[in-house]
Design a protein around this motif. Sequence first.
Motif, PDB file in Angstrom:
ATOM      1  N   ILE A   1      36.690  61.366   6.243  1.00  0.00           N
ATOM      2  CA  ILE A   1      35.738  62.175   5.459  1.00  0.00           C
ATOM      3  C   ILE A   1      36.379  63.497   5.064  1.00  0.00           C
ATOM      4  O   ILE A   1      36.239  63.969   3.935  1.00  0.00           O
ATOM      5  N   SER A   2      37.112  64.107   5.999  1.00  0.00           N
ATOM      6  CA  SER A   2      37.698  65.426   5.723  1.00  0.00           C
ATOM      7  C   SER A   2      38.758  65.361   4.630  1.00  0.00           C
ATOM      8  O   SER A   2      38.945  66.327   3.892  1.00  0.00           O
ATOM      9  N   THR A   3      39.459  64.227   4.494  1.00  0.00           N
ATOM     10  CA  THR A   3      40.482  64.121   3.450  1.00  0.00           C
ATOM     11  C   THR A   3      39.865  63.867   2.073  1.00  0.00           C
ATOM     12  O   THR A   3      40.516  64.079   1.060  1.00  0.00           O
ATOM     13  N   SER A   4      38.606  63.418   2.039  1.00  0.00           N
ATOM     14  CA  SER A   4      37.993  63.109   0.743  1.00  0.00           C
ATOM     15  C   SER A   4      37.128  64.248   0.201  1.00  0.00           C
ATOM     16  O   SER A   4      36.548  64.113  -0.862  1.00  0.00           O
ATOM     17  N   HIS A   5      37.027  65.357   0.919  1.00  0.00           N
ATOM     18  CA  HIS A   5      36.246  66.508   0.458  1.00  0.00           C
ATOM     19  C   HIS A   5      37.099  67.767   0.508  1.00  0.00           C
ATOM     20  O   HIS A   5      37.927  67.924   1.389  1.00  0.00           O
ATOM     21  N   GLY A   6      36.864  68.652  -0.442  1.00  0.00           N
ATOM     22  CA  GLY A   6      37.605  69.905  -0.483  1.00  0.00           C
ATOM     23  C   GLY A   6      36.854  71.040   0.199  1.00  0.00           C
ATOM     24  O   GLY A   6      35.654  70.961   0.446  1.00  0.00           O
ATOM     25  N   LEU A   7      37.589  72.077   0.508  1.00  0.00           N
ATOM     26  CA  LEU A   7      36.999  73.284   1.101  1.00  0.00           C
ATOM     27  C   LEU A   7      36.757  74.316   0.012  1.00  0.00           C
ATOM     28  O   LEU A   7      37.453  74.325  -0.988  1.00  0.00           O
ATOM     29  N   PRO A   8      35.854  75.223   0.168  1.00  0.00           N
ATOM     30  CA  PRO A   8      34.900  75.332   1.280  1.00  0.00           C
ATOM     31  C   PRO A   8      33.695  74.425   1.073  1.00  0.00           C
ATOM     32  O   PRO A   8      33.418  73.972  -0.030  1.00  0.00           O
ATOM     33  N   ILE A   9      32.986  74.180   2.161  1.00  0.00           N
ATOM     34  CA  ILE A   9      31.719  73.445   2.092  1.00  0.00           C
ATOM     35  C   ILE A   9      30.714  74.178   2.970  1.00  0.00           C
ATOM     36  O   ILE A   9      31.070  74.686   4.035  1.00  0.00           O
ATOM     37  N   THR A  10      29.486  74.255   2.493  1.00  0.00           N
ATOM     38  CA  THR A  10      28.440  74.951   3.245  1.00  0.00           C
ATOM     39  C   THR A  10      27.333  73.973   3.591  1.00  0.00           C
ATOM     40  O   THR A  10      26.777  73.310   2.716  1.00  0.00           O
ATOM     41  N   ALA A  11      27.043  73.877   4.883  1.00  0.00           N
ATOM     42  CA  ALA A  11      25.906  73.088   5.360  1.00  0.00           C
ATOM     43  C   ALA A  11      24.770  74.067   5.645  1.00  0.00           C
ATOM     44  O   ALA A  11      24.987  75.093   6.275  1.00  0.00           O
ATOM     45  N   ARG A  12      23.581  73.750   5.167  1.00  0.00           N
ATOM     46  CA  ARG A  12      22.428  74.625   5.423  1.00  0.00           C
ATOM     47  C   ARG A  12      21.368  73.831   6.169  1.00  0.00           C
ATOM     48  O   ARG A  12      21.247  72.618   6.006  1.00  0.00           O
ATOM     49  N   SER A  13      20.623  74.532   6.992  1.00  0.00           N
ATOM     50  CA  SER A  13      19.568  73.862   7.755  1.00  0.00           C
ATOM     51  C   SER A  13      18.518  73.298   6.806  1.00  0.00           C
ATOM     52  O   SER A  13      18.277  73.839   5.726  1.00  0.00           O
ATOM     53  N   LEU A  14      17.916  72.185   7.216  1.00  0.00           N
ATOM     54  CA  LEU A  14      16.926  71.529   6.376  1.00  0.00           C
ATOM     55  C   LEU A  14      15.668  72.383   6.260  1.00  0.00           C
ATOM     56  O   LEU A  14      15.238  73.016   7.222  1.00  0.00           O
ATOM     57  N   THR A  15      15.096  72.374   5.066  1.00  0.00           N
ATOM     58  CA  THR A  15      13.798  73.026   4.894  1.00  0.00           C
ATOM     59  C   THR A  15      12.740  72.180   5.604  1.00  0.00           C
ATOM     60  O   THR A  15      12.989  71.032   5.977  1.00  0.00           O
ATOM     61  N   ARG A  16      11.570  72.743   5.786  1.00  0.00           N
ATOM     62  CA  ARG A  16      10.500  71.999   6.457  1.00  0.00           C
ATOM     63  C   ARG A  16      10.179  70.711   5.706  1.00  0.00           C
ATOM     64  O   ARG A  16      10.010  69.651   6.308  1.00  0.00           O
ATOM     65  N   ARG A  17      10.114  70.778   4.392  1.00  0.00           N
ATOM     66  CA  ARG A  17       9.802  69.586   3.589  1.00  0.00           C
ATOM     67  C   ARG A  17      10.892  68.519   3.735  1.00  0.00           C
ATOM     68  O   ARG A  17      10.581  67.324   3.871  1.00  0.00           O
ATOM     69  N   GLU A  18      12.163  68.919   3.709  1.00  0.00           N
ATOM     70  CA  GLU A  18      13.259  67.959   3.877  1.00  0.00           C
ATOM     71  C   GLU A  18      13.232  67.326   5.264  1.00  0.00           C
ATOM     72  O   GLU A  18      13.469  66.131   5.415  1.00  0.00           O
ATOM     73  N   TYR A  19      12.938  68.142   6.289  1.00  0.00           N
ATOM     74  CA  TYR A  19      12.889  67.635   7.659  1.00  0.00           C
ATOM     75  C   TYR A  19      11.763  66.617   7.823  1.00  0.00           C
ATOM     76  O   TYR A  19      11.953  65.552   8.424  1.00  0.00           O
ATOM     77  N   ILE A  20      10.597  66.928   7.261  1.00  0.00           N
ATOM     78  CA  ILE A  20       9.469  65.996   7.338  1.00  0.00           C
ATOM     79  C   ILE A  20       9.814  64.696   6.620  1.00  0.00           C
ATOM     80  O   ILE A  20       9.541  63.599   7.129  1.00  0.00           O
ATOM     81  N   GLY A  21      10.430  64.787   5.441  1.00  0.00           N
ATOM     82  CA  GLY A  21      10.816  63.589   4.702  1.00  0.00           C
ATOM     83  C   GLY A  21      11.790  62.720   5.480  1.00  0.00           C
ATOM     84  O   GLY A  21      11.649  61.492   5.524  1.00  0.00           O
ATOM     85  N   ALA A  22      12.781  63.344   6.121  1.00  0.00           N
ATOM     86  CA  ALA A  22      13.759  62.589   6.897  1.00  0.00           C
ATOM     87  C   ALA A  22      13.110  61.923   8.105  1.00  0.00           C
ATOM     88  O   ALA A  22      13.412  60.773   8.434  1.00  0.00           O
ATOM     89  N   GLU A  23      12.203  62.635   8.763  1.00  0.00           N
ATOM     90  CA  GLU A  23      11.538  62.068   9.934  1.00  0.00           C
ATOM     91  C   GLU A  23      10.632  60.908   9.534  1.00  0.00           C
ATOM     92  O   GLU A  23      10.554  59.897  10.231  1.00  0.00           O
TER      93      GLU A  23
END
Length: 196
Positions: A6-28
């Motif tokens: 995975i690391s060789t197929s993506h470039g830097l930088p990358i930012t991961a952000r915490s899920l919003t409440r709506r995204e978290y509910i959808g995933a659950e």
Amino acid sequence: MQALAISTSHGLPITARSLTRREYIGAERKAWDFVLGVPAFLLFLWPFYSAFELDFDFAFRFGPWMIGAALILWAILFFARRRAGRGYVDPRTKVEVAEIGITFTEPGRRELVSWPAASLMMAETLHRGDYFHGLRLDSPLGPIRLDNSHFKWGRTAAALLYGQCVAAGACPAPPRAEAVNAGAGEGALIGAQAAE
């Protein structure tokens, strides 16, 4: 090996952000749909499939029980979906993986960790069977579970974090990656990773 692929197929930088409440509910809710909804649907359809295959004895003997079990599972699913995300509050955390290191950001606080120190934060690799899921980090902001169930782009950021630590020599590479590198160079390593 999956994290390195995975690391060789993506470039830097990358930012991961915490899920919003709506995204978290959808995933659950999607998780509950898979765990309860799919088995309930199969239980409901099986007697009709048996009748279609002319196995009327099975359909009449077990059909009502299977349909009843499916209805119970759907009722549990209904209440589980309603309770999804209850108590979740978006911590508004960001994890940026870049060439210079990792930056952790939350409201009112920002911490930069260089690559040699980053390897000390990796407390645990999260996986399901042989499938790379993410990392658990002992970050300056406290324990962070860097994966897709808590962060948007979490698994990718975790893989890049691990890949950068291996590239900087701060983390040991997987044994097979070292063997492939020693035998045939970086191109073969990427090919081996893709094969996995």
